[in-house]
Design a protein around this motif. Structure first.
Motif, PDB file in Angstrom:
ATOM      1  N   LEU A 315       0.790  -1.227   0.000  1.00 51.42           N
ATOM      2  CA  LEU A 315       0.000   0.000   0.000  1.00 51.42           C
ATOM      3  C   LEU A 315       0.823   1.278   0.000  1.00 51.42           C
ATOM      4  O   LEU A 315       0.286   2.361   0.219  1.00 51.42           O
ATOM      5  CB  LEU A 315      -0.967   0.004   1.183  1.00 51.42           C
ATOM      6  CG  LEU A 315      -2.110  -1.012   1.088  1.00 51.42           C
ATOM      7  CD1 LEU A 315      -2.974  -0.963   2.326  1.00 51.42           C
ATOM      8  CD2 LEU A 315      -2.958  -0.758  -0.150  1.00 51.42           C
ATOM      9  N   ARG A 373      -6.674  -1.851  -3.573  1.00 53.58           N
ATOM     10  CA  ARG A 373      -6.910  -0.470  -3.145  1.00 53.58           C
ATOM     11  C   ARG A 373      -8.300   0.040  -3.532  1.00 53.58           C
ATOM     12  O   ARG A 373      -8.673   1.145  -3.164  1.00 53.58           O
ATOM     13  CB  ARG A 373      -5.852   0.453  -3.771  1.00 53.58           C
ATOM     14  CG  ARG A 373      -4.426   0.087  -3.424  1.00 53.58           C
ATOM     15  CD  ARG A 373      -3.469   1.133  -3.940  1.00 53.58           C
ATOM     16  NE  ARG A 373      -2.074   0.709  -3.798  1.00 53.58           N
ATOM     17  CZ  ARG A 373      -1.061   1.521  -3.506  1.00 53.58           C
ATOM     18  NH1 ARG A 373      -1.296   2.807  -3.326  1.00 53.58           N
ATOM     19  NH2 ARG A 373       0.162   1.064  -3.409  1.00 53.58           N
ATOM     20  N   ASP A 433      -7.181   3.706   0.428  1.00 51.48           N
ATOM     21  CA  ASP A 433      -6.276   4.689   1.036  1.00 51.48           C
ATOM     22  C   ASP A 433      -7.034   5.709   1.868  1.00 51.48           C
ATOM     23  O   ASP A 433      -6.502   6.252   2.834  1.00 51.48           O
ATOM     24  CB  ASP A 433      -5.442   5.390  -0.041  1.00 51.48           C
ATOM     25  CG  ASP A 433      -6.307   6.114  -1.057  1.00 51.48           C
ATOM     26  OD1 ASP A 433      -7.422   5.645  -1.318  1.00 51.48           O
ATOM     27  OD2 ASP A 433      -5.858   7.155  -1.583  1.00 51.48           O
ATOM     28  N   HIS A 437      -5.426   6.013   5.440  1.00 53.24           N
ATOM     29  CA  HIS A 437      -4.538   7.174   5.520  1.00 53.24           C
ATOM     30  C   HIS A 437      -5.340   8.435   5.809  1.00 53.24           C
ATOM     31  O   HIS A 437      -6.540   8.500   5.554  1.00 53.24           O
ATOM     32  CB  HIS A 437      -3.773   7.367   4.199  1.00 53.24           C
ATOM     33  CG  HIS A 437      -2.969   6.175   3.787  1.00 53.24           C
ATOM     34  ND1 HIS A 437      -2.727   5.835   2.479  1.00 53.24           N
ATOM     35  CD2 HIS A 437      -2.354   5.219   4.516  1.00 53.24           C
ATOM     36  CE1 HIS A 437      -1.991   4.744   2.410  1.00 53.24           C
ATOM     37  NE2 HIS A 437      -1.764   4.347   3.642  1.00 53.24           N
TER      38      HIS A 437
END
Length: 453
Positions: A315, A373, A433, A437
């Protein structure tokens, strides 16, 4: 191919990893209030009609009003229920997009389109101001989750996915998955569904139906029709905005959509969730009941099965290939850019052969990254330039073959003279993501700092 579903539930967060031959290919995350809404059915209230955009905003009870485009409205059904109570406005009509992330072939029928009413106006649709009015109530389904600052996208074409079929309560149509190619089997399935479907309703026969006994498919049809009856009864009593039906929990959805005959085991690490999954599997997929296992170890289940390590490796912005080459993956507002580099790989025979091998390995990893992802939208792949047309064709074919494993709908153009592959992938929810994140508070996500000069 050996497939495993590893389910990790801690506090408010639930994660499901799909592992194929020891490689994590999909990861799905549910964080309580942040769970997706795709597939949920609501009684909504029109709060604004925008003739200039041919769209409307509908309040369904979410943080932001949802978006309903004129092309997602079936006018004949709206006219049919005009003047009746809100609960009667269960609209639908055109072939729906399933509320799950099914492979596109499972919802397309090569035997012809669903019969449509005659339409007028731009793009064949009547103006939205003639279809909807502020304050009007209608039953809608979320087709796409809220993304960024955009609200959810709605449709009036309702679809209830089951293990084997997708139920369309307002469309009198039977569709057969294109992947079922034997004429005799297609006729058997069509005759079976026609004999048992309710009047005025339709079904999409999914690929997993091939070869299944009639009793199993009828049981799935009955389960879906009972679900619709409950939704309709609730709509008659509700006042907009109201949730009429929500999709099942993450683990149950993953098992319903991802589990197949090659699943070796389904591992769950929490006792109460294990009991729920066993009951769910016993009712829907009894042949998988013995493959559901309770993990009792001390170490986190994702660590034991190598999922966490695989995620950390895969990732980052730079993803290494086995040969020594690497990908650089950058997200922009408009598209995803993937750059292929030879890196440390120097090959053995010629530059063209080295380039070909790097690109073949790269497209394999690119498809893996797309699934892992959950990338969506416009995607540009910058391959290493190849001089021979035969090699470009070989790489393009390899990419198309690999994408057949992807359940999301994709469209890939030929490799350009500049070595670029332009493609699109259907986006139904936030990319991975966005879950894992967050923007740096110092640079605001730019990943740069001001120079001293």
């Amino acid at each position: 191919m050996s497939t495993e579903l590893i389910c990790n539930a801690t506090g408010r967060e639930t994660r499901v990893a799909m592992v194929e031959d020891g490689r994590v290919v999909e990861l799905h995350i549910d964080r309580g209030d942040d769970r997706g809404f795709v597939g949920n059915i609501y009684l909504g209230k029109v709060v604004r009609v925008l003739p200039g955009m041919q769209a409307a905003f509908v309040d369904v009870g979410l943080e932001r009003a949802a978006f309903l485009y004129v092309g997602d409205i079936e006018p004949s059904v709206l006219d049919l229920h005009k003047g009746e109570g809100a609960g009667a406005k269960a609209s639908g009509g055109s072939t729906p997009k399933p509320s799950t992330d099914d492979d596109a072939d499972d919802v397309e029928d090569e035997d012809g389109p669903v019969p449509q009413v005659k339409r007028s106006g731009r793009n064949g649709h009547p103006p939205i101001q003639d279809l909807l009015k502020v304050g009007q109530q209608l039953v809608v389904q979320i087709a796409k989750d809220p993304i960024g600052t955009k609200g959810a996208r709605l449709t009036t074409s309702l679809a209830l996915p089951g293990r084997y079929l997708v139920y369309m309560p307002t469309v009198e149509h039977v569709g057969i998955s294109r992947r079922i190619d034997r004429d005799k089997e297609r006729r058997r399935l069509r005759d079976l569904v026609d004999a048992h479907r309710p009047a005025g309703a339709g079904f999409i026969v999914r690929t997993v139906c091939e070869g299944r006994p009639s009793e199993t498919l009828v049981q799935d049809m009955q389960y879906l029709t009972r679900t619709w009856d409950r939704i309709r009864e609730k709509a008659e009593e509700a006042k907009a905005p109201a949730l009429l039906h929500s999709e099942q929990g993450l683990v149950q959805r993953a098992i319903r959509d991802l589990a197949d005959d090659v699943v070796r085991r389904i591992v769950v690490d929490r006792r109460d969730l294990f009991d729920e999954v066993r009951g769910f599997v016993s009712e829907l997929i009894p042949e998988l009941k013995d493959k559901v296992q309770l993990y009792k170890g001390i170490e986190p289940v994702f660590d034991v099965y190598g999922v966490e390590k695989e995620l950390q490796k895969s990732l980052g912005r730079k993803v290494w290939l086995k040969s020594g080459g690497y990908l650089v993956i950058d997200q922009t507002e408009a598209l995803m850019a993937i750059d292929v580099n030879s890196g440390r790989f120097v090959g053995t025979s010629s530059l063209e052969e080295t380039t070909l091998q790097t690109n073949l390995e790269a497209v394999d990893e690119v498809v893996h990254q797309l699934r892992l992802r959950n990338m969506g939208g416009i995607i540009i792949i910058d391959l290493i330039d190849m001089e021979k047309e035969a090699n470009r064709t070989r790489v393009h074919k390899a990419l198309e073959d690999l994408l057949r494993k992807d359940r999301a709908r994709t469209n890939v153009l030929r490799i350009s003279d500049l070595g670029l592959v332009q493609m699109t992938r259907k986006r139904t929810q936030e990319g991975l993501d966005r879950y894992l994140h967050e923007d740096c508070p110092m640079c605001g996500g730019s990943a740069v700092v001001r120079s001293r000069a």
